[in-house]
Design a protein around this motif. Structure first.
Motif, short mmCIF file in Angstrom:
data_model
loop_
_atom_site.label_atom_id
_atom_site.label_comp_id
_atom_site.label_asym_id
_atom_site.label_seq_id
_atom_site.Cartn_x
_atom_site.Cartn_y
_atom_site.Cartn_z
N TRP A 54 0.83 -1.21 0.00
CA TRP A 54 0.00 0.00 0.00
C TRP A 54 0.87 1.26 0.00
O TRP A 54 0.57 2.23 -0.70
CB TRP A 54 -0.94 0.01 1.21
N ASN A 55 1.93 1.22 0.77
CA ASN A 55 2.79 2.40 0.88
C ASN A 55 3.59 2.69 -0.39
O ASN A 55 4.22 3.74 -0.48
CB ASN A 55 3.69 2.30 2.12
N THR A 56 3.54 1.81 -1.37
CA THR A 56 4.13 2.13 -2.69
C THR A 56 3.14 2.93 -3.53
O THR A 56 3.51 3.48 -4.56
CB THR A 56 4.52 0.86 -3.47
N ARG A 57 1.85 2.97 -3.11
CA ARG A 57 0.80 3.62 -3.89
C ARG A 57 0.24 4.89 -3.27
O ARG A 57 -0.49 5.63 -3.92
CB ARG A 57 -0.37 2.64 -4.10
N GLY A 58 0.54 5.15 -1.99
CA GLY A 58 -0.07 6.30 -1.36
C GLY A 58 0.65 6.70 -0.09
O GLY A 58 1.65 6.12 0.30
N LYS A 59 0.07 7.73 0.56
CA LYS A 59 0.66 8.27 1.79
C LYS A 59 -0.47 8.60 2.76
O LYS A 59 -1.46 9.24 2.40
CB LYS A 59 1.44 9.55 1.45
N VAL A 60 -0.33 8.14 4.00
CA VAL A 60 -1.25 8.53 5.06
C VAL A 60 -0.79 9.89 5.58
O VAL A 60 0.36 10.06 5.99
CB VAL A 60 -1.28 7.49 6.20
N VAL A 77 -10.89 2.18 19.46
CA VAL A 77 -10.12 3.40 19.23
C VAL A 77 -10.93 4.29 18.29
O VAL A 77 -11.32 3.85 17.21
CB VAL A 77 -8.74 3.09 18.58
N GLU A 78 -11.17 5.52 18.72
CA GLU A 78 -11.83 6.50 17.87
C GLU A 78 -10.76 7.35 17.20
O GLU A 78 -9.81 7.78 17.86
CB GLU A 78 -12.75 7.39 18.70
N TRP A 79 -10.90 7.62 15.88
CA TRP A 79 -9.85 8.32 15.16
C TRP A 79 -10.37 9.10 13.95
O TRP A 79 -11.49 8.91 13.51
CB TRP A 79 -8.75 7.37 14.71
N TYR A 80 -9.50 9.97 13.44
CA TYR A 80 -9.70 10.72 12.20
C TYR A 80 -8.60 10.28 11.25
O TYR A 80 -7.43 10.15 11.66
CB TYR A 80 -9.60 12.23 12.47
N PHE A 81 -8.94 10.07 9.98
CA PHE A 81 -7.99 9.53 8.99
C PHE A 81 -8.01 10.36 7.72
O PHE A 81 -9.07 10.81 7.27
CB PHE A 81 -8.37 8.08 8.66
N GLU A 82 -6.84 10.52 7.13
CA GLU A 82 -6.70 11.23 5.85
C GLU A 82 -5.54 10.63 5.07
O GLU A 82 -4.47 10.38 5.63
CB GLU A 82 -6.43 12.70 6.14
N ASN A 83 -5.77 10.36 3.77
CA ASN A 83 -4.68 9.87 2.92
C ASN A 83 -4.75 10.51 1.55
O ASN A 83 -5.75 11.14 1.18
CB ASN A 83 -4.69 8.34 2.81
N LYS A 84 -3.67 10.35 0.81
CA LYS A 84 -3.63 10.79 -0.59
C LYS A 84 -2.85 9.74 -1.37
O LYS A 84 -1.74 9.38 -1.00
CB LYS A 84 -2.98 12.15 -0.73
N MET A 85 -3.47 9.28 -2.45
CA MET A 85 -2.84 8.26 -3.28
C MET A 85 -2.00 8.95 -4.36
O MET A 85 -2.24 10.11 -4.71
CB MET A 85 -3.90 7.35 -3.90
N HIS A 86 -1.04 8.23 -4.89
CA HIS A 86 -0.17 8.78 -5.94
C HIS A 86 -0.94 9.12 -7.21
O HIS A 86 -0.48 9.94 -7.99
CB HIS A 86 0.99 7.83 -6.24
#
Length: 139
Positions: A54-60, A77-86
């Motif tokens: 996965w980390n070859t295709r995007g970034k958290v 665990v309660e959380w907020y998540f954001e990513n962007k793919m290549h």
């Protein structure tokens, strides 16, 4: 509980750094990991493979913990998540992880639940609901 929270923080930090700093130490060999949109990974080795691929295709970009809730051998665990793919696609959402622990305080089951951040009141304009004309997102 502190050791369990440390393991979760370590897992989230690995994603933020894009670097494995101990996947095989925090996950039991036969762990089941279920993502909110459907994929599931069986075993710590497959989780490690998924992480590395996965980390070859995007970034958290963000995975912020908002709180922990513990009960016996289970943590939420309660959380907020954001990513962007290549390829330019990006995702942001709130979520929960439901985690079960084995006798050695390793994660033996983790299931994620996502919640759309683009929320609205369908009754804001009156008693008849008005829903958005938009495709549902994956979770």
């Amino acid at each position: 509980m502190a050791g369990r929270e440390q393991a979760v923080r370590r897992w989230f930090s690995m994603w933020l750094e894009g670097r494995d700093t101990g996947i095989l130490q925090i996950f039991a060999p036969d762990t089941l990991y279920i993502e909110s949109w459907g994929p599931e990974y069986r075993g710590a080795q497959q989780i490690k493979h998924w992480f590395e691929e996965w980390n070859t295709r995007g970034k958290v970009l963000a995975w912020d913990i908002r709180g922990f809730f513990h009960r016996e051998d289970r943590t939420v665990v309660e959380w907020y998540f954001e990513n962007k793919m290549h390829d330019g696609t990006a995702e942001i959402f709130d979520g929960l992880s439901l985690i079960d622990w084995d006798g050695d305080d390793r994660i033996c089951r983790l299931q994620e639940f996502g919640c759309n951040l683009h929320r609205y009141d369908p009754y804001a304009d009156g008693p008849a609901p008005k829903f958005r004309e938009a495709p549902n997102i994956w979770f």
